[in-house]
Design a protein around this motif. Structure first.
Motif, short mmCIF file in Angstrom:
data_model
loop_
_atom_site.label_atom_id
_atom_site.label_comp_id
_atom_site.label_asym_id
_atom_site.label_seq_id
_atom_site.Cartn_x
_atom_site.Cartn_y
_atom_site.Cartn_z
N THR A 202 0.84 -1.20 0.00
CA THR A 202 0.00 0.00 0.00
C THR A 202 0.88 1.25 0.00
N ALA A 203 1.95 1.22 0.80
CA ALA A 203 2.91 2.32 0.76
C ALA A 203 3.56 2.43 -0.60
N SER A 204 3.85 1.29 -1.23
CA SER A 204 4.44 1.31 -2.56
C SER A 204 3.50 1.93 -3.59
N CYS A 205 2.20 1.65 -3.45
CA CYS A 205 1.23 2.27 -4.36
C CYS A 205 1.32 3.79 -4.30
N ALA A 206 1.36 4.32 -3.09
CA ALA A 206 1.45 5.77 -2.93
C ALA A 206 2.77 6.29 -3.49
N ALA A 207 3.86 5.55 -3.25
CA ALA A 207 5.16 5.98 -3.76
C ALA A 207 5.17 6.00 -5.29
N MET A 208 4.58 5.00 -5.92
CA MET A 208 4.54 4.96 -7.38
C MET A 208 3.70 6.09 -7.94
N ALA A 209 2.59 6.39 -7.29
CA ALA A 209 1.74 7.49 -7.75
C ALA A 209 2.48 8.83 -7.64
N LEU A 210 3.19 9.02 -6.54
CA LEU A 210 3.94 10.26 -6.37
C LEU A 210 5.11 10.34 -7.34
N THR A 211 5.73 9.20 -7.65
CA THR A 211 6.81 9.18 -8.62
C THR A 211 6.29 9.56 -10.01
N PHE A 212 5.15 9.02 -10.38
CA PHE A 212 4.54 9.40 -11.64
C PHE A 212 4.31 10.90 -11.71
N ALA A 213 3.73 11.44 -10.65
CA ALA A 213 3.42 12.87 -10.65
C ALA A 213 4.68 13.72 -10.69
N ALA A 214 5.76 13.26 -10.06
CA ALA A 214 7.01 14.02 -10.08
C ALA A 214 7.54 14.20 -11.49
N TYR A 215 7.30 13.22 -12.37
CA TYR A 215 7.76 13.31 -13.75
C TYR A 215 6.74 13.95 -14.67
N ALA A 216 5.44 13.79 -14.36
CA ALA A 216 4.41 14.18 -15.32
C ALA A 216 3.63 15.44 -14.95
N PRO B 280 2.83 19.38 -13.50
CA PRO B 280 3.43 20.71 -13.34
C PRO B 280 3.82 20.94 -11.88
N PRO B 281 4.82 21.76 -11.62
CA PRO B 281 5.23 22.03 -10.23
C PRO B 281 4.06 22.53 -9.39
N GLY B 282 3.92 21.98 -8.20
CA GLY B 282 2.86 22.37 -7.29
C GLY B 282 1.60 21.55 -7.40
N LEU B 283 1.48 20.76 -8.47
CA LEU B 283 0.27 19.95 -8.66
C LEU B 283 0.55 18.46 -8.54
N GLU B 284 1.69 18.11 -7.96
CA GLU B 284 2.09 16.70 -7.91
C GLU B 284 1.07 15.83 -7.17
N ARG B 285 0.64 16.28 -6.00
CA ARG B 285 -0.25 15.44 -5.19
C ARG B 285 -1.63 15.25 -5.84
N PRO B 286 -2.29 16.31 -6.34
CA PRO B 286 -3.57 16.08 -7.03
C PRO B 286 -3.44 15.17 -8.25
N VAL B 287 -2.37 15.32 -9.01
CA VAL B 287 -2.17 14.46 -10.18
C VAL B 287 -1.94 13.02 -9.74
N ALA B 288 -1.19 12.83 -8.65
CA ALA B 288 -0.97 11.48 -8.13
C ALA B 288 -2.29 10.85 -7.71
N ALA B 289 -3.15 11.62 -7.06
CA ALA B 289 -4.46 11.10 -6.65
C ALA B 289 -5.31 10.72 -7.86
N LEU B 290 -5.29 11.54 -8.90
CA LEU B 290 -6.05 11.22 -10.11
C LEU B 290 -5.53 9.95 -10.77
N ALA B 291 -4.22 9.75 -10.74
CA ALA B 291 -3.64 8.54 -11.32
C ALA B 291 -4.13 7.30 -10.58
N VAL B 292 -4.20 7.39 -9.26
CA VAL B 292 -4.69 6.25 -8.46
C VAL B 292 -6.13 5.93 -8.82
N VAL B 293 -6.96 6.94 -8.91
CA VAL B 293 -8.38 6.74 -9.22
C VAL B 293 -8.53 6.14 -10.62
#
Length: 423
Positions: free
Chosen positions: A102-116, A118-131
């Motif tokens: 479960t921790a790995s899921c969150a880490a992968m989502a945040l890693t995706f957002a870090a690359y994809a 825009p700055p400042g929107l990493e967490r919302p984009v990570a959440a959208l990727a999970v959904v």
């Protein structure tokens, strides 16, 4: 109890395993591993760590393959531990897997957002990727397999382009073998401790083959398919990681790999378009790992819920799509909450602890199998178990303490629940 549908072929299972292993780890794990071996001052030390991680992974993979052939159902080592060693061992494996992944899921989502993102929107984009990926899994495992094929193709293409560009410069192959004498990593316990810690960190990138075992209830001819898929996916990942490690060392050297959080991007820094390819590949790889993680954790949750080790309402299987829809929906909610609120920079070490505990139980369970179910020499189970213990003990101290604490909490919760029944 409704069963899952057997729809996956051997190729589907191999691709899901590859999408799990050739994920964000190949873009991020080499930097921390290089830092662990840097005091030894040798490029070869990183290769030794990669080799050790691969050996331990192979021992674990053969145990998982052997057990999955005998018990072709969802749940992986949670089921194997219960069947071969008893309910408590199964619970230890299942709890370690669910919490760590479960921790790995969150880490992968945040890693995706870090690359994809825009700055400042990493967490919302990570959440959208999970959904979004939870929705893909919800619609059925064959859709998961189809998407995994595309993800693996994109990542392998990106890595092929990266390798060609990186080696088109002036790679110094002498850096790969630098310091291999007695004064190098073989010179003392401090060097070996760093190598073992690096191997533990790199093991995080190999652990995706567990997802194949957790899909044992959804593959065709599981006694034949699962063992082949696990060994095939692991072999493919070892080849890819070996090529990447050699290229990184030849281009950057050990100190260069250790000095950046994005070594693959650094290796092609002089070619901007190649950097874009790496960014696309890293983002895609993160999605692939997250996709397979959601599928694997959902099915282990399903198995634990069937036995009452998690709330039984999580054991529901969708009547049309034949997936554990409640388990996957609950997982998505938890992961979204994590990516929106928690700093997960230490997630790799924490996840590695849980996964190594999981595989230690798998090796113990495989050791007890009778000759008619044995497909690999018993010595491989001994190698896998010893490797799990060694790598777990040499992980960063914070990761070990956090992992042990969460494992203890889970055991206490189960003890409090089963004690009234015994009375």
């Amino acid at each position: 109890m409704t069963s899952l549908a057997r729809r996956l072929t051997t190729t589907d299972a191999v691709v899901i395993g590859l999408s799990s292993m050739i994920g964000a780890g190949v873009f991020a794990a080499f930097g921390p591993a290089a830092q662990a071996v840097l005091p030894a001052g040798t490029g070869a030390a990183l290769l030794v760590a990669l080799g050790l991680a691969a050996v331990v992974a192979y021992g674990n993979a053969t145990s998982s393959a052997q057990l999955a052939a005998q018990y072709p159902t969802s749940g992986g080592t949670y089921v194997y531990g219960r069947e071969r060693l008893g309910p408590w061992w199964g619970y230890v494996a299942g709890w370690g897997f669910v919490v760590g992944k479960t921790a790995s899921c969150a880490a992968m989502a945040l890693t995706f957002a870090a690359y994809a993102a825009p700055p400042g929107l990493e967490r919302p984009v990570a959440a959208l990727a999970v959904v979004a990926l939870a929705a893909v899994n919800y619609r059925g495992v064959t859709r998961t397999a189809r998407l995994a094929r595309w993800i693996v193709a994109v990542v392998l293409l990106a890595l092929a382009v990266w390798t060609a560009v990186a080696l088109a410069g002036e790679p110094a192959w002498s850096r790969v073998a630098d310091g291999t004498g007695a004064a190098g990593f073989l010179g003392g316990p401090a060097g070996w401790y760093g190598v073992l810690q690096a191997a533990g960190l790199l093991f995080f990138a190999f652990a995706g083959y567990a997802r194949i075992a957790t899909l044992g209830e959804e593959v065709r001819d599981p006694q034949r398919t699962v063992p082949r898929a696990i060994v095939g996916a692991l072999g493919g990942a070892v080849v890819v990681y070996g090529v990447v490690a050699l290229t990184l060392l030849a281009v950057l050297g050990l100190a260069g790999v250790a000095g950046t959080t994005a070594p693959l991007a650094e290796a092609v820094a002089g070619t901007p378009w190649a950097g874009v390819v790496v960014r696309v590949g890293a983002a895609t790889a993160s999605l692939g790992a997250l996709l397979a993680l959601v599928a694997g954790v959902g099915r282990t949750t399903l198995a634990m819920a069937r036995e009452g080790d998690l709330p039984r309402w999580l054991s529901a299987v969708h009547p049309r799509f034949r997936v554990p829809h409640r388990a996957e929906a609950a997982l998505a909610v938890v992961v979204v909450a994590l990516v929106l609120t928690v700093d997960l920079r230490g997630a790799i070490g924490f996840s590695s602890f849980g996964v190594l505990v999981y595989y230690a139980v798998a090796n113990l369970a495989a050791w007890t199998q009778t000759p008619e179910h044995r497909r690999f020499p018993r010595a491989l189970q001994a190698v896998g178990l010893a490797g799990c213990v060694a790598l777990c003990a040499t992980l960063p101290v914070a990761a070990v303490l956090a992992g042990a604490g969460v494992l203890a909490v889970g055991l206490l919760v189960r003890w409090a629940r089963v004690r009234p029944r015994a009375a």
